[in-house]
Design an enzyme around this catalytic site. Structure first.
Site, PDB file in Angstrom:
ATOM      1  N   LYS A   1       0.853  -1.189   0.000  1.00 40.43           N
ATOM      2  CA  LYS A   1       0.000   0.000   0.000  1.00 40.43           C
ATOM      3  C   LYS A   1       0.889   1.240   0.000  1.00 40.43           C
ATOM      4  CE  LYS A   1      -4.347   0.474   2.550  1.00 40.43           C
ATOM      5  NZ  LYS A   1      -4.857   0.522   3.926  1.00 40.43           N
TER       6      LYS A   1
HETATM    7  C1  E4P Z   1      -8.351   1.246   4.056  1.00 42.19           C
HETATM    8  O1  E4P Z   1      -7.484   0.596   3.521  1.00 42.19           O
HETATM    9  C2  E4P Z   1      -8.150   2.051   5.260  1.00 42.19           C
HETATM   10  O2  E4P Z   1      -7.352   1.296   6.144  1.00 42.19           O
HETATM   11  C3  E4P Z   1      -9.422   2.373   6.002  1.00 42.19           C
HETATM   12  O3  E4P Z   1     -10.561   1.952   5.304  1.00 42.19           O
HETATM   13  C4  E4P Z   1      -9.495   3.739   6.575  1.00 42.19           C
HETATM   14  O4  E4P Z   1     -10.717   3.895   7.238  1.00 42.19           O
HETATM   15  P1  E4P Z   1     -10.989   5.045   8.331  1.00 42.19           P
HETATM   16  O5  E4P Z   1     -11.348   6.286   7.614  1.00 42.19           O
HETATM   17  O6  E4P Z   1     -12.140   4.509   9.129  1.00 42.19           O
HETATM   18  O7  E4P Z   1      -9.736   5.162   9.139  1.00 42.19           O
END
Ligand code: E4P
Length: 221
Positions: free
Chosen positions: A83
């Site tokens: 990522k």
């Molecule tokens: C996705 O890969 C992220 O880890 C995640 O969905 C972020 O979500 P949040 O806005 O609840 O932190």
């Protein structure tokens, strides 16, 4: 539509994986920090438990650092997707890691333009954060609609990974649009399982069965 779980909690991952519900996992530095312990061990363990794609995030901000960390993260398993953040350096790393055969998830996407660039850089997944857009008074789901249309127009192979999901209706709406993946906080997946009419129906079935048994204690299935 694939279902990923958005967590670094091993117990929770095992629980839903045993139910056969998980196509993959997404993690991020905040989720790992929440669990504490040794993040390397946690990431390795998640990649071992889950057969599908496991997104592990770099924390470097420059290209060289992302490449080094990306290659290291990939050693945790053949199912690891690196990522990278939606930045100029992140896109450069996306292109180079992809060329090395390492799949990439471009994270922190908040606009259709960013999604176009992630696709052009060869990302396997583009992660638009819909809940965080809702939080600032924008229509997060509309971003998914726009990206879907654009990717269809040009037959981009990048998959739309709907992130920052806050409730089960987000999941239904993403599925109606035809998003490729939703990544769910465990609380949302738990809510998707439940329906009060299921609970009432089951209670009544079991009560009726007990009634039958009280007439003849020897009956069984
Ligand atoms: C996705 O890969 C992220 O880890 C995640 O969905 C972020 O979500 P949040 O806005 O609840 O932190």
């Amino acid at each position: 539509m694939k279902i990923f779980l958005d967590t670094a909690n091993l117990e929770v991952i095992k629980k839903y994986n045993d139910m056969g519900l998980l196509d993959g996992i997404t993690t991020n530095p905040s989720l790992l920090s929440k669990e504490g312990g040794d993040p390397q061990k946690t990431m390795e363990e998640i990649s071992r438990i889950i057969k599908g794609d496991v997104s592990l995030e770099v924390v470097a901000e420059n290209y060289e650092g992302m490449m080094e960390q990306g290659r290291r993260l990939r050693k945790y398993g053949d199912n690891v997707v690196v990522k990278v953040p939606m930045t100029a350096e992140g896109l450069k790393a996306c292109k180079a890691l992809t060329a090395e055969g390492i799949p990439v998830n471009v994270t922190l996407i908040f606009s259709p333009n960013q999604a176009i660039l992630a696709a052009k850089a060869g990302a396997k997944y583009a992660s638009p954060f819909i809940g965080r857009l809702d939080d600032v008074g924008k229509d997060g789901m509309n971003l998914i609609r726009e990206i879907k249309q654009i990717y269809l127009n040009y037959d981009f192979k990048t998959q739309i990974l709907v992130a920052s999901i806050r409730h089960p209706m987000h999941v239904v709406d993403a599925a109606k649009i035809g998003a490729d993946v939703v990544t769910l906080p465990p609380e949302v997946l738990e809510k998707m399982l439940k329906h009060q009419l299921t609970d009432i129906g089951l209670k009544n079935f079991l009560a009726d069965w007990e009634k039958l048994k009280s007439e003849d204690p020897n009956i069984s299935i």
